[in-house]
Design an enzyme around this catalytic site. Structure first.
Site, PDB file in Angstrom:
ATOM      1  CG  ASN A   1      61.321  -8.160   9.261  1.00 46.26           C
ATOM      2  OD1 ASN A   1      61.913  -7.756  10.248  1.00 46.26           O
ATOM      3  ND2 ASN A   1      60.509  -7.389   8.548  1.00 46.26           N
TER       4      ASN A   1
ATOM      5  CE  LYS B   1      68.223  -2.705  -1.502  1.00 44.78           C
ATOM      6  NZ  LYS B   1      68.240  -3.606  -0.385  1.00 44.78           N
TER       7      LYS B   1
ATOM      8  CE  LYS C   1      64.431   1.187  -1.863  1.00 42.69           C
ATOM      9  NZ  LYS C   1      63.751   0.629  -0.701  1.00 42.69           N
TER      10      LYS C   1
ATOM     11  CB  ILE D   1      58.146   4.468   3.239  1.00 37.92           C
ATOM     12  CG1 ILE D   1      57.062   3.470   3.666  1.00 37.92           C
ATOM     13  CG2 ILE D   1      57.946   5.813   3.922  1.00 37.92           C
ATOM     14  CD1 ILE D   1      57.167   2.994   5.111  1.00 37.92           C
TER      15      ILE D   1
ATOM     16  CG  ASP E   1      60.458  -5.491   0.426  1.00 37.40           C
ATOM     17  OD1 ASP E   1      60.443  -4.284   0.712  1.00 37.40           O
ATOM     18  OD2 ASP E   1      61.503  -6.180   0.406  1.00 37.40           O
TER      19      ASP E   1
ATOM     20  CG  PHE F   1      69.277   1.631   7.742  1.00 40.46           C
ATOM     21  CD1 PHE F   1      68.643   2.866   7.731  1.00 40.46           C
ATOM     22  CD2 PHE F   1      70.308   1.419   8.639  1.00 40.46           C
ATOM     23  CE1 PHE F   1      69.033   3.882   8.600  1.00 40.46           C
ATOM     24  CE2 PHE F   1      70.707   2.426   9.519  1.00 40.46           C
ATOM     25  CZ  PHE F   1      70.064   3.658   9.498  1.00 40.46           C
TER      26      PHE F   1
HETATM   27  N1  CTP Z   1      61.881   0.545   2.757  1.00 42.78           N
HETATM   28  C1  CTP Z   1      60.797   1.410   2.691  1.00 42.78           C
HETATM   29  N2  CTP Z   1      59.575   0.924   2.363  1.00 42.78           N
HETATM   30  C2  CTP Z   1      59.389  -0.362   2.043  1.00 42.78           C
HETATM   31  C3  CTP Z   1      60.503  -1.250   2.069  1.00 42.78           C
HETATM   32  C4  CTP Z   1      61.726  -0.760   2.446  1.00 42.78           C
HETATM   33  O1  CTP Z   1      60.962   2.608   2.963  1.00 42.78           O
HETATM   34  N3  CTP Z   1      58.185  -0.795   1.717  1.00 42.78           N
HETATM   35  C5  CTP Z   1      63.175   1.087   3.162  1.00 42.78           C
HETATM   36  C6  CTP Z   1      63.785   0.348   4.333  1.00 42.78           C
HETATM   37  O2  CTP Z   1      63.368   0.902   5.544  1.00 42.78           O
HETATM   38  C7  CTP Z   1      65.273   0.552   4.110  1.00 42.78           C
HETATM   39  C8  CTP Z   1      65.406   0.645   2.612  1.00 42.78           C
HETATM   40  O3  CTP Z   1      64.079   0.906   2.109  1.00 42.78           O
HETATM   41  O4  CTP Z   1      65.750   1.745   4.659  1.00 42.78           O
HETATM   42  C9  CTP Z   1      65.912  -0.586   1.942  1.00 42.78           C
HETATM   43  O5  CTP Z   1      65.102  -1.670   2.268  1.00 42.78           O
HETATM   44  P1  CTP Z   1      65.262  -3.090   1.583  1.00 42.78           P
HETATM   45  O6  CTP Z   1      64.123  -3.944   1.953  1.00 42.78           O
HETATM   46  O7  CTP Z   1      66.638  -3.594   1.820  1.00 42.78           O
HETATM   47  O8  CTP Z   1      65.219  -2.664   0.082  1.00 42.78           O
HETATM   48  P2  CTP Z   1      64.304  -3.017  -1.085  1.00 42.78           P
HETATM   49  O9  CTP Z   1      64.362  -1.835  -2.001  1.00 42.78           O
HETATM   50  O10 CTP Z   1      62.975  -3.450  -0.604  1.00 42.78           O
HETATM   51  O11 CTP Z   1      65.068  -4.194  -1.816  1.00 42.78           O
HETATM   52  P3  CTP Z   1      65.228  -5.751  -1.494  1.00 42.78           P
HETATM   53  O12 CTP Z   1      64.328  -6.098  -0.339  1.00 42.78           O
HETATM   54  O13 CTP Z   1      64.841  -6.384  -2.756  1.00 42.78           O
HETATM   55  O14 CTP Z   1      66.682  -5.907  -1.185  1.00 42.78           O
END
Ligand code: CTP
Length: 405
Positions: free
Chosen positions: A211, A342, A346, A310, A280, A328
């Protein structure tokens, strides 16, 4: 309250056209309560009259090798020794090179060499000088110095008629860096784990899914936290950024590695700032050998499977003392509702949210416009450099950690 009350700041002005903008910086420093001692190089004094700085600072101004206020003739040592901070604005390519080499051929450079205090540098020069490998190398070295704060340069029209990087940062941004450099170490003793950058999910040995995260926000957080006294571990996906001084760096590549390195350290830290853009989804079965296009029949299909979330895993963990969890949320459109969801889903303590579709607030840019979303409400951080945003996030984190202890 005046942020620089009782502080002595040496303002070094070297010979760039931006010297006239240092007058505004001098005024702002005085307004914040600083005792400002201005030191100009000879070329700078040909661009702006020392009398202007004298009127603004209310003190004698030193030019070249000085002499205006020297009693014992030891000014080249005294100024640097007595300063709480030195700010060089503008810092020309020439002066930066001298500072990097430890040259002391005028009062400004000798004061820098004879000092140990924070050193704020605001480079200003022609774009080609800024991009020259010699300047890049000097900057890379300066970046590794714990006492050095680099501000700018900005992009924009330059005095030479060209356009590009090289314009001295705004005086207000330089003042902000001086204030940050002199801030007490309010995170001393805190152990922070910061994640940053993108992850790479392998398709085959030469290709990957990733990304647009540059890692700038996470690196700015790690650098600022270390300066504020925290012990910082930075778990980072691949970026082009130098590791900030005093920060332990753990390089990772894919989401699974990121999960392993973050989770194994989370129990030993007071706060986790998860600024990384973790994938993701990952490729279910990456090819062991390079995929050849003439062997693919019809469209190439990749099966993607979800990665471990995570933060969500750590949010769920009940046993032991859990760190303060900061997530974030990079969204397109109003980021606050998504951040709130979120935060809850989470089980986080704070979500830092931004709208990446807004100009100057997303990937690969140096600025951001953030919202800090917590259970008790939302705080806005108006558009600012990623460094300034990092300081605001840490201000809030320091408050949260204090109430927790
Ligand atoms: N994060 C994480 N582990 C993952 C994906 C994301 O810990 N596998 C953490 C990111 O580092 C960030 C937060 O979750 O601090 C939000 O990430 P984001 O990708 O925006 O949230 P998602 O819950 O994956 O939702 P979406 O992508 O559908 O918006």
């Amino acid at each position: 309250m005046h942020k620089l009350e009782d502080r002595t700041v040496v303002l070094g002005v070297s010979g760039g056209i931006a010297a006239y903008r240092a007058c505004e910086l001098c005024r702002l420093l005085v307004k914040e309560g600083a005792r400002v001692a201005v030191v100009m190089t000879e070329p700078a004094a040909r661009l702006v009259g020392p009398a202007t700085f004298q009127a603004l600072s209310g003190r004698p101004v030193e030019v070249g090798w000085g002499g205006a206020s020297s009693a014992a003739g030891m000014e080249h040592i005294d100024l640097g020794r007595d300063a709480d901070a030195i700010v060089v604005a503008p810092a020309t390519a020439n002066t930066l090179a001298k500072i990097r080499l430890g040259l002391a051929d005028n009062l400004l450079t000798s004061s820098v060499l004879a000092s140990r205090c924070p050193l704020v540098l605001a480079p200003a020069m022609n774009t080609r000088m800024w991009e020259n490998p010699a300047t890049r190398e000097n900057l890379a070295w300066l970046h590794t110095q714990a006492r050095v704060w680099l501000v700018g340069p900005d992009q924009g029209p330059l005095a030479c008629g060209e356009e590009g990087a090289g314009r001295m940062a705004e005086p207000a941004a330089i003042l902000e860096a001086v204030c940050a450099a002199l801030r007490p170490a309010d995170l001393a003793g805190a152990r922070l784990l910061v994640s940053a950058g993108p992850t790479r999910e392998a398709i085959d040995p030469v290709r990957y899914l990733s990304n647009r995260s540059s890692g700038k926000m996470g690196y700015a957080l790690a650098a600022a936290a270390a300066r504020r006294g925290a012990k910082v571990v930075l778990v980072s996906g691949p970026t082009a950024l130098p590791v900030p001084p005093g920060v332990e760096h753990v390089p990772v590549s894919c989401a699974a590695e990121m999960a392993r390195e973050v989770k194994s350290r989370a129990g030993r830290c007071d706060a986790l700032l998860m600024a990384a853009a973790v994938a993701d989804f990952t490729v279910a079965r990456p090819a062991r050998a390079k995929l050849k296009k003439d062997r693919v029949q019809g469209p190439l299909r990749l099966t993607l499977v979800p990665t471990e979330d995570i933060l969500a895993s750590l949010g769920r963990a009940r046993r032991g003392r859990r760190p303060l969890l900061v997530g974030f949320a990079a969204e397109t459109g109003d980021p606050v509702p998504a951040a709130k969801s979120k935060l809850e889903k989470k089980r986080l303590d704070l979500v830092v949210a931004n709208d990446v579709s807004e100009a100057g607030a997303g990937f690969e840019v140096d600025t951001n416009h953030l919202y800090l979303v917590e259970k008790d409400g939302v705080r806005e951080i108006p558009p600012a450099s990623k460094e300034a945003c990092a300081e605001r996030i840490l201000d809030r984190l320091a408050e949260r950690l204090k109430t927790r202890r």
